[in-house]
Design an enzyme around this catalytic site. Structure first.
Site, short mmCIF file in Angstrom:
data_model
loop_
_atom_site.label_atom_id
_atom_site.label_comp_id
_atom_site.label_asym_id
_atom_site.label_seq_id
_atom_site.Cartn_x
_atom_site.Cartn_y
_atom_site.Cartn_z
N GLY A 1 0.76 -1.24 0.00
CA GLY A 1 0.00 0.00 0.00
C GLY A 1 0.79 1.29 0.00
O GLY A 1 0.19 2.36 -0.14
N PRO B 1 4.36 -5.18 -1.07
CA PRO B 1 4.27 -3.99 -1.92
C PRO B 1 4.03 -4.38 -3.38
O PRO B 1 4.61 -5.34 -3.88
CB PRO B 1 5.64 -3.34 -1.75
CG PRO B 1 6.56 -4.46 -1.39
CD PRO B 1 5.74 -5.48 -0.66
N GLY B 2 3.17 -3.66 -4.05
CA GLY B 2 2.95 -3.87 -5.48
C GLY B 2 3.29 -2.60 -6.23
O GLY B 2 4.30 -2.50 -6.92
N ARG C 1 -6.87 3.77 -15.16
CA ARG C 1 -6.78 4.46 -13.87
C ARG C 1 -7.39 5.87 -13.87
O ARG C 1 -8.10 6.22 -12.93
CB ARG C 1 -5.33 4.49 -13.37
CG ARG C 1 -4.76 3.08 -13.13
CD ARG C 1 -3.42 3.10 -12.41
NE ARG C 1 -3.55 3.62 -11.07
CZ ARG C 1 -3.33 4.86 -10.72
NH1 ARG C 1 -2.87 5.73 -11.60
NH2 ARG C 1 -3.54 5.24 -9.48
N TYR D 1 -10.25 5.87 -11.19
CA TYR D 1 -9.87 6.44 -9.88
C TYR D 1 -9.59 7.94 -9.95
O TYR D 1 -8.97 8.48 -9.04
CB TYR D 1 -8.59 5.77 -9.36
CG TYR D 1 -8.55 4.27 -9.37
CD1 TYR D 1 -9.38 3.51 -8.54
CD2 TYR D 1 -7.65 3.60 -10.19
CE1 TYR D 1 -9.30 2.13 -8.55
CE2 TYR D 1 -7.57 2.22 -10.20
CZ TYR D 1 -8.40 1.49 -9.37
OH TYR D 1 -8.31 0.13 -9.37
N CYS E 1 -15.46 5.32 -27.45
CA CYS E 1 -16.72 6.07 -27.54
C CYS E 1 -17.35 6.29 -26.18
O CYS E 1 -18.46 5.83 -25.90
CB CYS E 1 -17.69 5.31 -28.44
SG CYS E 1 -16.91 4.82 -29.97
N GLU E 2 -16.62 6.95 -25.29
CA GLU E 2 -17.15 7.32 -23.97
C GLU E 2 -16.43 8.59 -23.55
O GLU E 2 -15.22 8.69 -23.70
CB GLU E 2 -16.81 6.25 -22.91
CG GLU E 2 -17.48 4.94 -23.14
CD GLU E 2 -17.54 4.09 -21.87
OE1 GLU E 2 -17.41 4.63 -20.76
OE2 GLU E 2 -17.72 2.87 -22.02
C1 LIG Z 1 -3.45 -4.89 -3.68
C2 LIG Z 1 -2.87 -5.53 -2.50
C3 LIG Z 1 -1.53 -5.30 -2.17
C4 LIG Z 1 -0.65 -4.35 -2.93
O1 LIG Z 1 -1.03 -3.02 -2.81
P1 LIG Z 1 -0.07 -1.88 -3.42
O2 LIG Z 1 -0.80 -0.63 -3.17
O3 LIG Z 1 0.07 -2.18 -4.87
O4 LIG Z 1 1.23 -1.95 -2.71
C5 LIG Z 1 -0.99 -6.00 -1.11
N1 LIG Z 1 -1.74 -6.85 -0.39
C6 LIG Z 1 -3.03 -7.10 -0.67
C7 LIG Z 1 -3.79 -8.05 0.16
C8 LIG Z 1 -3.64 -6.45 -1.73
O5 LIG Z 1 -4.93 -6.67 -2.00
#
Ligand SMILES: *Cc1c(COP(=O)(O)O)cnc(C)c1O
Length: 421
Positions: free
Chosen positions: A239, A276-277, A314, A318, A346-347
């Site tokens: 996150g 982390p993603g 996105r 968002y 087309c939006e």
């Molecule tokens: C989406 C998610 C993440 C990664 O969140 P990021 O904002 O991309 O770091 C980690 N854990 C869980 C359970 C998630 O659903």
């Protein structure tokens, strides 16, 4: 430092010029930098130095096989949220004991898949899930290692669609009921309770919400231990946010986040996992697109691009901001004008940015959307029968197409016409 820089007036990914890639694959395309991915992974790994830890890359942010392989080679684990992601991680060579399984709606088939292939832990989100997992593991004669994902009722102060840690969100078990659920879990066959999981949301730009959540997890750890549970692993979720708008945002650094982890839960003797993603993949990728038309409208000019909301959703989903820069560097002091930057779908929602200040651009010129490596390609679709766009990975002076653009025949032939028609 993300390795997308102008060199001799042309935007490069590491040592490769973007026009060189465009000449081979056409636009639009996603382009990722290996050096940036590697750097971001290492920032997290080093931030947890001194703690027994595993960085589990949240592969839903970008799950291309090449990126998973790169992460796996660095030693990363994976956070998966579906059976498909589990299989993708395995296909990229990630061992089961480095894969954690998250998600609010795991099916029995998905549980079986992971128990057969090997799994580090399930992050369980409800009592019915716990019971089903127990039944399945028990019937297979195996034990499922689990944490319970607790919902700490903390406001992550992020976009409502990606906040997950408030009591009204569908995720996890209310922390107030956690002790009850742990007692229930401990009594179930086929279940080994090993830790606690928490994930409060995505694109967090402050540390305080993490701090509140992790302090609650620390307190719960002590309570559960007093109740007789052997809590030995804490999964602290992902996150941490990234600076989408470079001119005015500076989220906390991984090293500060790591210090917070050490301060809040570092003395519990638990193995620490983080997921982390976005911070790993987000700024490691860009979306490159060409201007199809410059169209003069009523009081505004539109840049109509060959990329659209189906390629990068996105902004539509968002209200997200992406910095958009010309691939050919504007001259210093070049005049700028506001453009509404849109795609061909087309939006009216197919709008990437409004009144964005850019130097004059002509048909055929290219722009790059920065910070597009996370939740970009993975969320794309073929709406309007626009083929999924290629993904390219750069490593120093080399590049490789890591996902090709499908042909129209491939897209059309996925459908079948029933024999009565
Ligand atoms: C989406 C998610 C993440 C990664 O969140 P990021 O904002 O991309 O770091 C980690 N854990 C869980 C359970 C998630 O659903």
């Amino acid at each position: 430092m993300d390795h997308f820089l102008y060199k001799d007036g042309i935007l490069h990914a590491e040592d490769v010029s973007l026009p060189a890639i465009a000449a081979e694959v056409g636009t639009p395309f996603y382009c990722y930098s290996s050096a940036t991915l590697t750097r971001h992974y290492k920032l997290f790994d080093e931030a947890l130095d001194g703690l027994d830890h595993l960085v589990c890359y949240a592969m839903k942010s970008n799950s291309n096989q090449a990126i998973l392989k790169l992460m796996g080679d660095l030693g990363a684990g994976m956070d998966v949220v579906s059976g498909g992601e589990y299989l993708r991680a395995k296909a990229a060579g990630i061992p089961g004991d480095r894969i954690v399984f998250s998600g609010v709606g795991k099916t029995g088939d998905e549980m079986r898949l992971a128990l057969e292939g090997g799994i580090r832990q399930f992050n369980v989100e409800s009592e019915p899930e716990l019971r089903l997992l127990s039944q399945i593991a028990d019937s297979m004669g195996v034990t499922a290692p689990i944490t319970v994902r607790v919902n700490p009722d903390v406001d992550a102060r992020t976009h409502a669609k990606i906040a997950t840690g408030k009591s009204e969100n569908k995720f996890g078990i209310p922390i107030a009921r956690a002790r009850e659920v742990y007692d229930m879990a401990a009594a179930l066959p086929g279940i080994d309770v090993i830790g606690i999981d928490v994930h409060i949301g995505s694109q967090l730009t402050e540390l305080e919400p993490f701090e509140m959540a992790y302090l609650k997890v620390a307190e719960l750890t002590r309570q559960l231990r007093a109740d007789g549970h052997d809590i030995r692993r804490l999964d602290l979720g992902g996150g941490l946010g990234i600076p989408y708008e470079r001119s005015n945002t500076a989220p906390p650094l991984p090293v500060e986040y790591g210090a917070l982890i050490k301060r809040t839960v570092g003395d519990l003797g638990c193995e620490i996992e983080i997921e982390p993603g976005r911070l790993i993949s987000g700024n490691a990728g860009i979306l490159v697109s060409s201007v199809i038309y410059v169209k003069s409208g009523e009081g505004r000019d539109f840049l109509i691009l060959d990329a659209a909301m189906n390629d990068l959703i996105r902004p539509a989903m968002y209200e997200a901001w992406h910095d958009i820069v010309p691939v050919i560097e504007p001259e210093a002091g070049a005049e700028r004008q506001p453009f509404d930057i849109v795609g061909p779908v087309c939006e009216s929602g197919d709008t990437f940015a409004k009144a964005r200040q850019l130097p004059p651009l002509r048909d055929g010129e290219m722009v790059a959307f920065r910070s597009a490596g996370a939740y970009g390609a993975v969320m794309s679709s073929e709406y309007n029968t626009r083929p999924l766009i290629p993904e390219v990975l750069v490593h120093e002076h080399q590049f490789a197409v890591i996902r090709t653009r499908p042909t129209f025949d491939e897209i059309i032939n996925r459908d079948t016409i029933p024999k009565w028609l």
